[in-house]
Design a protein around this motif. Sequence first.
Motif, PDB file in Angstrom:
ATOM      1  N   LYS A   1       1.798  15.719  -3.236  1.00 36.99           N
ATOM      2  CA  LYS A   1       0.335  14.752  -2.614  1.00 36.99           C
ATOM      3  C   LYS A   1       0.904  13.428  -3.897  1.00 36.99           C
ATOM      4  O   LYS A   1       1.371  13.507  -5.193  1.00 36.99           O
ATOM      5  N   ALA A   2       1.345  12.451  -3.029  1.00 44.32           N
ATOM      6  CA  ALA A   2       1.334  10.744  -3.961  1.00 44.32           C
ATOM      7  C   ALA A   2       0.578   9.778  -3.532  1.00 44.32           C
ATOM      8  O   ALA A   2      -0.173   9.959  -2.306  1.00 44.32           O
ATOM      9  N   ILE A   3      -0.141   8.895  -4.599  1.00 50.29           N
ATOM     10  CA  ILE A   3      -0.686   7.926  -4.829  1.00 50.29           C
ATOM     11  C   ILE A   3       0.160   6.995  -4.768  1.00 50.29           C
ATOM     12  O   ILE A   3       0.785   6.388  -5.494  1.00 50.29           O
ATOM     13  N   VAL A   4       0.026   5.907  -4.203  1.00 49.57           N
ATOM     14  CA  VAL A   4       1.123   4.692  -3.889  1.00 49.57           C
ATOM     15  C   VAL A   4       0.320   3.421  -4.218  1.00 49.57           C
ATOM     16  O   VAL A   4      -0.354   3.021  -3.635  1.00 49.57           O
ATOM     17  N   VAL A   5       0.476   2.851  -5.533  1.00 46.03           N
ATOM     18  CA  VAL A   5      -0.597   1.342  -5.913  1.00 46.03           C
ATOM     19  C   VAL A   5       0.400   0.708  -6.066  1.00 46.03           C
ATOM     20  O   VAL A   5       1.330   0.550  -6.867  1.00 46.03           O
ATOM     21  N   GLY A   6      -0.088  -0.818  -5.135  1.00 45.55           N
ATOM     22  CA  GLY A   6       0.920  -2.055  -4.812  1.00 45.55           C
ATOM     23  C   GLY A   6       1.180  -1.933  -3.606  1.00 45.55           C
ATOM     24  O   GLY A   6       1.131  -1.751  -2.332  1.00 45.55           O
ATOM     25  N   PRO A   7       2.284  -3.307  -3.513  1.00 45.87           N
ATOM     26  CA  PRO A   7       2.749  -3.559  -2.087  1.00 45.87           C
ATOM     27  C   PRO A   7       4.027  -2.603  -0.874  1.00 45.87           C
ATOM     28  O   PRO A   7       4.379  -2.458  -2.304  1.00 45.87           O
ATOM     29  N   ASP A   8       4.107  -2.570   0.312  1.00 46.17           N
ATOM     30  CA  ASP A   8       4.989  -1.866   0.148  1.00 46.17           C
ATOM     31  C   ASP A   8       6.608  -1.720  -0.200  1.00 46.17           C
ATOM     32  O   ASP A   8       5.919  -3.184   0.004  1.00 46.17           O
ATOM     33  N   ARG A   9       6.876  -1.351  -0.734  1.00 41.96           N
ATOM     34  CA  ARG A   9       8.385  -1.443  -1.413  1.00 41.96           C
ATOM     35  C   ARG A   9       9.683  -0.081  -0.753  1.00 41.96           C
ATOM     36  O   ARG A   9      10.324   0.022  -1.190  1.00 41.96           O
ATOM     37  N   GLY A  10       8.882   0.062   0.336  1.00 44.35           N
ATOM     38  CA  GLY A  10       9.476   1.959   0.914  1.00 44.35           C
ATOM     39  C   GLY A  10       9.155   2.607   0.642  1.00 44.35           C
ATOM     40  O   GLY A  10      10.012   3.712   1.309  1.00 44.35           O
TER      41      GLY A  10
END
Length: 108
Positions: A2-11
């Motif tokens: 499980k991963a959480i990505v915070v911020g704008p999409d950088r791919g």
Amino acid sequence: MKAIVVGPDRGIADALGAEGAEITRLEGVASGERLEDAGVADADLLVITDAGEATAVPVAREQNPDLKTVAYTPDSMPEFVKGVLDLAVDPALLDPETVAEELVEPDS
């Protein structure tokens, strides 16, 4: 994983998903409450793509001390975060697919 990505999409979110990770995206302020709602207590990985959201790292670590934390941003992280950050990667040096491949361990 499980991963959480915070911020704008950088791919990186798509690349992690392609490696089999379950992704939760957070845009805007990553407060303790929003991280909790995103499931940080059960997450394996937190990826910050905006140095302006660096405070999410210690806040998330408070809720999940075993959380792996990664900055995937061209900007420098503040000093107060560097001590609790596991890895910092400049997107200009490594593409998201390479980073995701290294972060997502195959199930044994």
